[in-house]
Design a protein around this motif. Structure first.
Motif, PDB file in Angstrom:
ATOM      1  N   VAL A 187      69.543 -61.172  72.754  1.00 26.35           N
ATOM      2  CA  VAL A 187      70.653 -60.780  73.339  1.00 26.35           C
ATOM      3  C   VAL A 187      71.343 -59.654  72.799  1.00 26.35           C
ATOM      4  CG1 VAL A 187      70.444 -63.015  74.845  1.00 26.35           C
ATOM      5  CG2 VAL A 187      71.900 -62.753  72.749  1.00 26.35           C
TER       6      VAL A 187
ATOM      7  N   PRO B 109      76.347 -59.404  74.977  1.00 26.45           N
ATOM      8  CA  PRO B 109      76.597 -60.299  75.903  1.00 26.45           C
ATOM      9  C   PRO B 109      78.208 -60.370  76.442  1.00 26.45           C
ATOM     10  CG  PRO B 109      76.416 -61.586  73.949  1.00 26.45           C
ATOM     11  CD  PRO B 109      76.109 -60.011  73.731  1.00 26.45           C
TER      12      PRO B 109
ATOM     13  N   CYS C 160      74.839 -58.506  80.070  1.00 26.27           N
ATOM     14  CA  CYS C 160      73.945 -58.730  78.788  1.00 26.27           C
ATOM     15  C   CYS C 160      72.876 -57.737  78.841  1.00 26.27           C
ATOM     16  CB  CYS C 160      73.715 -60.319  78.869  1.00 26.27           C
ATOM     17  SG  CYS C 160      72.697 -60.775  77.434  1.00 26.27           S
TER      18      CYS C 160
END
Length: 350
Positions: free
Chosen positions: A319, A322, A333
Motif C-alpha cells: 500500500v 493510504p 490508496c
C-alpha cells in the motif's frame, strides 16, 4: 524593503512568505552573469547570460516545492539552491524555473487551505478558493516558461518536490506520472540513481498533479519526488537528502551529467490497483499512519466502501499513500508491486 530587493539579497523564501509585501516583478543580472527574473510571488527564473550548451543538450528545468504547505524540507532545499545561484557559488547552464508553491498554506502550516492543490492541475480552475487561484498561477507560469522560444527544441524537466505525511519503507522515492508522451527516459531514472533515491513508482492512470501537468501538456520528464517525512521548518535532517541535492545541482549546472543506469540501485514498482473513495462510508482496515510500501499477505482485507470490499489479490502487493479522508472521487490508496523493467530509451515495467 520590498519583495524584489529581498529576493535579490537571497531571501527568496522570506520574501515569498511575507504576504504583507506587495507582489513585485523584476529582472537583473548576478555578478557571475546569470539572468534572474522574479515573475511573481514564489516564482523565480534563471537563465545563462550566454548560451553555452548545444541546443540538442539544453534543458528547460522546473523545480517546485511547497505545493503542500506542510512539506518543508523541499522548500529548504530550493531556498539553498537559490542562495547559491544568487551568490554566484553555482551557475546554471540550463534555463531554470524555481517555485515555492503555496505560500498561504505554508504560513498556516497546513497541507492546503480549502482543497488539495495537487489535484487541481488539469485546466483552468474557477477562482473559488486560494488553492484554485494559486494552481492557476502556477499552471500559467509553467506554460509560459516552457513555451518561451518554442522553436528551440530543448528537453523539458520538472521535479515537483514533496515529502510524505507518514513513515515509509523507502525514505525517498519518486512517482512517475502516467502521460501520453514518452516521459520515462533512461536519463531521468539514471538521475534518480545518482541522487540515491531508493525507489520509483510508475503510475498507470492520469492524475491531475503538478508533475502530471508538465508531463501531459508539455512532454516534460516529470516526477513527484517524496523526500523523507513531513516536519516543521528547521527540524528537517537535510544531510539525508544531500546526495539528491548534489544530483539536482549537477542537473542544473552541468551540460550532460555522467549518469549511468545501474539496475540494482533503484527499486521500481508498478501500480496494480487504485482505490477510489466512492462514498463517505469508505474506510481502510489498517491504521491511518500505516507506512508507505507496507506489504500484506494475500487475502488481507484492506478496506470497505459501502457494499464493496477490497482485498490483497496477489502476494507482493503493497500500500502507498493510504488516506481515507480524501474527497469523494479521489484516490484513497495505491496498491503497488515490485517490477522488473526493460531499459531502452524509455523505462518500461514488465
Amino acid at each position: 524593503m520590498g519583495m524584489l530587493q529581498r529576493v535579490k539579497e537571497g531571501k527568496f523564501l522570506e520574501a515569498t512568505l511575507d504576504l504583507a509585501l506587495p507582489e513585485e516583478q523584476g529582472r537583473w543580472l548576478t555578478e557571475s552573469g546569470t539572468v534572474c527574473e522574479l515573475l511573481g510571488r514564489g516564482i523565480l527564473s534563471f537563465s545563462p547570460a550566454v548560451a553555452s550548451v548545444p541546443v540538442e543538450q539544453s534543458k528547460d528545468i522546473v523545480l517546485s516545492s511547497g505545493v503542500h504547505g506542510d512539506e518543508t524540507s523541499p522548500i529548504e532545499l530550493l531556498q539553498q539552491l537559490v542562495e547559491q545561484i544568487l551568490s554566484g557559488e553555482i551557475q546554471p547552464v540550463h534555463r531554470l524555473l524555481v517555485i515555492i508553491g503555496h505560500p498561504e498554506a505554508i504560513n498556516q502550516h497546513r497541507r492546503y487551505v480549502d482543497e488539495n492543490m495537487n489535484r487541481l492541475f488539469k485546466a483552468h480552475n474557477l477562482a473559488t478558493n486560494p488553492d484554485c487561484i494559486r494552481a492557476n498561477e502556477l499552471q500559467l507560469a509553467v506554460r509560459d516558461f516552457y513555451q518561451f522560444g518554442e522553436k528551440v527544441q530543448r528537453s523539458r524537466w520538472h521535479l515537483d518536490l514533496h515529502c510524505a505525511i507518514r513513515d515509509s519503507a523507502h525514505f525517498t522515492f519518486a512517482v512517475s506520472p502516467c502521460s501520453s508522451h514518452q516521459t520515462r527516459k533512461q536519463e531521468l531514472f539514471s538521475f534518480l540513481q545518482h541522487g540515491e533515491i531508493e525507489a520509483a513508482l510508475l503510475s498507470n492512470s492520469p492524475s491531475p498533479t503538478f508533475s502530471w501537468y508538465s508531463a501531459e501538456y508539455f512532454g516534460a520528464q516529470a516526477l513527484t519526488m517524496e523526500l523523507g517525512k513531513v516536519a516543521p521548518f528547521g527540524q528537517n535532517d537535510l544531510r539525508r537528502l544531500a546526495p539528491f541535492y548534489q544530483a539536482m545541482v549537477a542537473l542544473v549546472t552541468q551540460i550532460s551529467p555522467d549518469y549511468h543506469w545501474q539496475h540494482d540501485k533503484l527499486v521500481v514498482y508498478k501500480v496494480t490497483r487504485t482505490l477510489i473513495k466512492q462514498t463517505e462510508q469508505f474506510m481502510l482496515n489498517f491504521p491511518d499512519d500505516q507506512a508507505n510500501f507496507t506489504l500484506y499477505p494475500q487475502g488481507t482485507l484492506l478496506g470497505r466502501d459501502r457494499d464493496l470490499e477490497y482485498y490483497v489479490l496477489e502476494e507482493g502487493e503493497a500500500v502507498v499513500f493510504p488516506n481515507a479522508n480524501v474527497a469523494i472521487g479521489q484516490r484513497a490508496c495505491l496498491l503497488v508491486k515490485k517490477a522488473e523493467v526493460s531499459v531502452g530509451e524509455q523505462i518500461v515495467a514488465q
